[in-house]
Design an enzyme around this catalytic site. Structure first.
Site, PDB file in Angstrom:
ATOM      1  N   ASN A 152       0.807  -1.225   0.000  1.00  0.00           N
ATOM      2  CA  ASN A 152       0.000   0.000   0.000  1.00  0.00           C
ATOM      3  C   ASN A 152       0.839   1.274   0.000  1.00  0.00           C
ATOM      4  OD1 ASN A 152       0.456  -1.264   2.649  1.00  0.00           O
ATOM      5  ND2 ASN A 152      -0.403   0.620   3.472  1.00  0.00           N
ATOM      6  N   CYS A 326      -4.116   4.594   8.452  1.00  0.00           N
ATOM      7  CA  CYS A 326      -4.391   4.162   9.812  1.00  0.00           C
ATOM      8  C   CYS A 326      -3.244   4.538  10.748  1.00  0.00           C
ATOM      9  CB  CYS A 326      -4.577   2.658   9.875  1.00  0.00           C
ATOM     10  SG  CYS A 326      -5.618   2.054   8.589  1.00  0.00           S
TER      11      CYS A 326
HETATM   12  N1  PLP Z   1      -4.596  -3.717   4.331  1.00  0.00           N
HETATM   13  C1  PLP Z   1      -4.084  -2.807   3.494  1.00  0.00           C
HETATM   14  C2  PLP Z   1      -2.939  -3.177   2.602  1.00  0.00           C
HETATM   15  C3  PLP Z   1      -4.618  -1.513   3.447  1.00  0.00           C
HETATM   16  O1  PLP Z   1      -4.106  -0.616   2.601  1.00  0.00           O
HETATM   17  C4  PLP Z   1      -5.693  -1.201   4.332  1.00  0.00           C
HETATM   18  C5  PLP Z   1      -6.230   0.169   4.385  1.00  0.00           C
HETATM   19  O2  PLP Z   1      -5.492   1.155   4.390  1.00  0.00           O
HETATM   20  C6  PLP Z   1      -6.199  -2.188   5.170  1.00  0.00           C
HETATM   21  C7  PLP Z   1      -5.623  -3.437   5.152  1.00  0.00           C
HETATM   22  C8  PLP Z   1      -7.357  -1.928   6.096  1.00  0.00           C
HETATM   23  O3  PLP Z   1      -8.553  -1.903   5.352  1.00  0.00           O
HETATM   24  P1  PLP Z   1      -9.946  -1.438   5.972  1.00  0.00           P
HETATM   25  O4  PLP Z   1      -9.943   0.056   5.900  1.00  0.00           O
HETATM   26  O5  PLP Z   1     -10.982  -2.039   5.062  1.00  0.00           O
HETATM   27  O6  PLP Z   1     -10.048  -1.953   7.338  1.00  0.00           O
END
Ligand code: PLP
Length: 386
Positions: A152, A326
């Site tokens: 990400n 996050c």
């Molecule tokens: N995993 C990855 C690689 C992400 O980019 C994200 C969100 O930023 C998440 C998990 C978490 O996703 P969610 O917002 O649906 O909880």
């Protein structure tokens, strides 16, 4: 005032108008509990099952393997905690990618507190998960492996299919979980051909609504539930389903897969034009993993810290990201950026540009010009106080 250019699609994407339209009746005249046996309940159940089929088709899985959740954080929690606990009788070792999203990393740390031994899988010099190191770390008593597919923050596409082969030969009892949140809609995704046991997906990263996601299972290995209640979602995710959001998720997944070739080609062109312009600015570093998707671009900007630069860019109508949304509010620096090989100073100057189907239409030249203007603004010596 013109709309801002939204270049933080890896954090979230705008809701597709077609998805919103499909969702609306399920908030109003069609609203029902999919677990009740009434006519409206049966209609809700049919819509839920249609969404399940759509999500499964989009990620090369069977509909029976799709467990709807509130998003990828919950799906990752269910996969990691559920798989490790269900398999603890075979061993207590887990192997987790060192640059995983916080929701995976924190689950691994929680498993560590439960007595599992956590091995962290580093990246190689090309920014991809290190398969040679994986071969060394995988053991007969490894019961869980978690490695994301598309990163990400860097856009790296990790060699998950090759990792799956290693897992099968060296740790045959392990459950292989793949966070595929940033993969669906950006590359061809097939759970069955990846050879993994599960995938995590999230609707709001695909122009779908927030509050819906899925853990998609290939079906072979059982999971221990982590929440308890009714029997919804095979008993793995009890609680009344978020029907309207799930209907939206189904359509969003289908559209993401259908529009993927056009989006990927447009993102590749956007990236090339943007990088050609950026090269002329000087002082910027581009993260170039050996294999990557075009829609996520990790950059290290010149001084000062990226938070200041992002505010200046926002004032010019360009919204950018500083990495995982996050973690943006956490005082500590992103461990996943450190795992990508960035030192502390570079992490503070990290800036992410990520494209959606909407923002890929913007002119990369306009973004480069905004960066140039902000570089000039920030390089100007601060006026001395009178
Ligand atoms: N995993 C990855 C690689 C992400 O980019 C994200 C969100 O930023 C998440 C998990 C978490 O996703 P969610 O917002 O649906 O909880």
């Amino acid at each position: 005032m013109t709309d801002p250019i939204q270049l933080d699609a890896a954090a979230t994407t705008p809701l597709d108008a077609r998805v919103l339209e499909a969702m609306l009746p399920w908030f109003t005249e069609r609203a029902a509990n999919a677990s009740t046996r009434s006519g409206p309940g049966a209609r809700a159940r049919a819509a839920l099952e249609e969404a399940r089929e759509r999500v499964a088709r989009a990620c090369g899985a069977r509909a029976s393997g799709v467990v709807f959740t509130s998003g990828a954080t919950e799906a990752n929690n269910l996969a990691l905690l559920g798989a490790a606990r269900a398999r603890a009788k075979h061993g207590r070792r887990v192997l987790v990618g060192s640059s995983e999203h916080a929701c995976v990393r924190e689950c691994a740390l929680a498993l560590g507190r439960e007595g599992f031994v956590v091995d962290w899988l580093a990246l190689d010099t090309g920014g991809l998960c290190d398969l040679e190191r994986a071969a060394e770390l995988l053991r007969e008593d490894t019961v869980l492996v978690a490695q994301m597919l598309v990163h990400n923050e860097s856009g790296a596409v990790h060699p998950v299919r090759e990792l799956a082969r290693l897992v099968r030969s060296r740790a045959p009892r392990a459950h292989l979980h793949v966070d595929a949140v940033q993969a669906l809609g950006k590359l061809e995704l097939s759970l069955l051909s990846l050879g993994a046991d599960s995938l995590a997906l999230s609707a709001h990263k695909l122009h779908g609504p927030q509050g819906a996601g899925a853990l998609v299972l290939s079906g072979e290995r059982p999971l221990a539930p982590i929440t308890f209640g009714g029997g919804q979602e095979r008993g793995l995710r009890p609680g009344t389903e978020n029907l309207a959001a799930i209907v939206g998720f189904g359509l969003a997944a289908e559209l993401a897969e259908r529009e993927r070739p056009r989006f990927s080609a447009a993102a590749e062109r956007w990236r090339a034009d943007f990088l050609a312009g950026l090269a002329a600015l000087g002082g910027w570093r581009v993260l170039e993993p050996q294999v990557r998707v075009p829609a996520i671009l990790g950059l290290v900007a010149p001084e000062p810290a990226s938070e200041i630069r992002r505010n200046h860019l926002e004032a010019r109508g360009i919204l950018t990201g500083a990495g995982s949304a996050c973690q943006a509010t956490k005082a500590n620096l992103s461990p996943s950026l450190a795992a990508l090989g960035l030192d502390e100073a570079s992490i503070r100057r990290f800036l992410r540009l990520s494209l959606s189907r909407e923002s890929v239409a913007c002119d990369p030249g306009v973004v480069v010009e905004a960066l140039r203007a902000v570089d000039t603004e920030l390089a100007r010596p601060a006026r001395s106080a009178r």
